[in-house]
Design a protein around this motif. Sequence first.
Motif, PDB file in Angstrom:
ATOM      1  N   GLU A 149      42.555 -19.169   3.536  1.00 41.59           N
ATOM      2  CA  GLU A 149      42.486 -17.739   3.831  1.00 41.59           C
ATOM      3  C   GLU A 149      43.588 -17.344   4.803  1.00 41.59           C
ATOM      4  O   GLU A 149      43.959 -18.128   5.663  1.00 41.59           O
ATOM      5  CB  GLU A 149      41.131 -17.389   4.444  1.00 41.59           C
ATOM      6  N   GLN A 150      44.061 -16.107   4.645  1.00 41.40           N
ATOM      7  CA  GLN A 150      45.059 -15.614   5.572  1.00 41.40           C
ATOM      8  C   GLN A 150      44.673 -14.247   6.128  1.00 41.40           C
ATOM      9  O   GLN A 150      44.706 -14.056   7.331  1.00 41.40           O
ATOM     10  CB  GLN A 150      46.419 -15.506   4.893  1.00 41.40           C
ATOM     11  N   LEU A 151      44.264 -13.341   5.285  1.00 40.05           N
ATOM     12  CA  LEU A 151      44.062 -11.970   5.737  1.00 40.05           C
ATOM     13  C   LEU A 151      42.654 -11.647   6.216  1.00 40.05           C
ATOM     14  O   LEU A 151      42.446 -10.639   6.867  1.00 40.05           O
ATOM     15  CB  LEU A 151      44.421 -10.992   4.604  1.00 40.05           C
ATOM     16  N   ASN A 152      41.677 -12.468   5.902  1.00 39.48           N
ATOM     17  CA  ASN A 152      40.303 -12.126   6.258  1.00 39.48           C
ATOM     18  C   ASN A 152      39.712 -13.010   7.354  1.00 39.48           C
ATOM     19  O   ASN A 152      38.509 -13.053   7.545  1.00 39.48           O
ATOM     20  CB  ASN A 152      39.411 -12.118   5.021  1.00 39.48           C
ATOM     21  N   ASP A 153      40.546 -13.706   8.086  1.00 36.33           N
ATOM     22  CA  ASP A 153      40.139 -14.452   9.290  1.00 36.33           C
ATOM     23  C   ASP A 153      38.983 -15.425   9.078  1.00 36.33           C
ATOM     24  O   ASP A 153      38.157 -15.625   9.957  1.00 36.33           O
ATOM     25  CB  ASP A 153      39.774 -13.485  10.415  1.00 36.33           C
TER      26      ASP A 153
ATOM     27  N   LEU B 173      33.031 -18.428   6.337  1.00 36.36           N
ATOM     28  CA  LEU B 173      31.855 -18.152   7.153  1.00 36.36           C
ATOM     29  C   LEU B 173      30.669 -17.742   6.287  1.00 36.36           C
ATOM     30  O   LEU B 173      29.563 -18.244   6.464  1.00 36.36           O
ATOM     31  CB  LEU B 173      32.155 -17.052   8.168  1.00 36.36           C
ATOM     32  N   ALA B 174      30.908 -16.860   5.331  1.00 32.96           N
ATOM     33  CA  ALA B 174      29.824 -16.405   4.451  1.00 32.96           C
ATOM     34  C   ALA B 174      29.268 -17.554   3.622  1.00 32.96           C
ATOM     35  O   ALA B 174      28.055 -17.688   3.455  1.00 32.96           O
ATOM     36  CB  ALA B 174      30.321 -15.286   3.549  1.00 32.96           C
ATOM     37  N   TRP B 175      30.147 -18.402   3.098  1.00 36.40           N
ATOM     38  CA  TRP B 175      29.682 -19.525   2.276  1.00 36.40           C
ATOM     39  C   TRP B 175      28.920 -20.543   3.124  1.00 36.40           C
ATOM     40  O   TRP B 175      27.843 -20.994   2.763  1.00 36.40           O
ATOM     41  CB  TRP B 175      30.860 -20.200   1.584  1.00 36.40           C
TER      42      TRP B 175
ATOM     43  N   SER C 284      37.819 -25.312   4.855  1.00 39.73           N
ATOM     44  CA  SER C 284      38.744 -24.186   4.735  1.00 39.73           C
ATOM     45  C   SER C 284      39.905 -24.319   5.703  1.00 39.73           C
ATOM     46  O   SER C 284      39.822 -25.064   6.687  1.00 39.73           O
ATOM     47  CB  SER C 284      38.018 -22.864   5.001  1.00 39.73           C
ATOM     48  N   VAL C 285      40.946 -23.586   5.385  1.00 41.40           N
ATOM     49  CA  VAL C 285      42.116 -23.481   6.251  1.00 41.40           C
ATOM     50  C   VAL C 285      42.367 -21.995   6.436  1.00 41.40           C
ATOM     51  O   VAL C 285      42.404 -21.234   5.461  1.00 41.40           O
ATOM     52  CB  VAL C 285      43.360 -24.133   5.627  1.00 41.40           C
TER      53      VAL C 285
END
Length: 54
Positions: free
Chosen positions: A27-31, A36-38, A51-52
């Motif tokens: 992920e890049q744009l949604n921090d 977190l949701a998963w 995740s990264v």
Amino acid sequence: MTSARAGSDTSCMAALQAAGSALAVAEQLNDGLLALAWADAPGASETFAGSVTA
């Protein structure tokens, strides 16, 4: 997490478990909100590889 969302998360997790697969995200744009949701869903540790966030 809403119950409708939790239902879709658990069906995706069940599909990943049945296939012997796991989820990994970059992920890049949604921090890190997708991760977190998963990871917040019950049973996530069985299907979440990590995740990264860059």
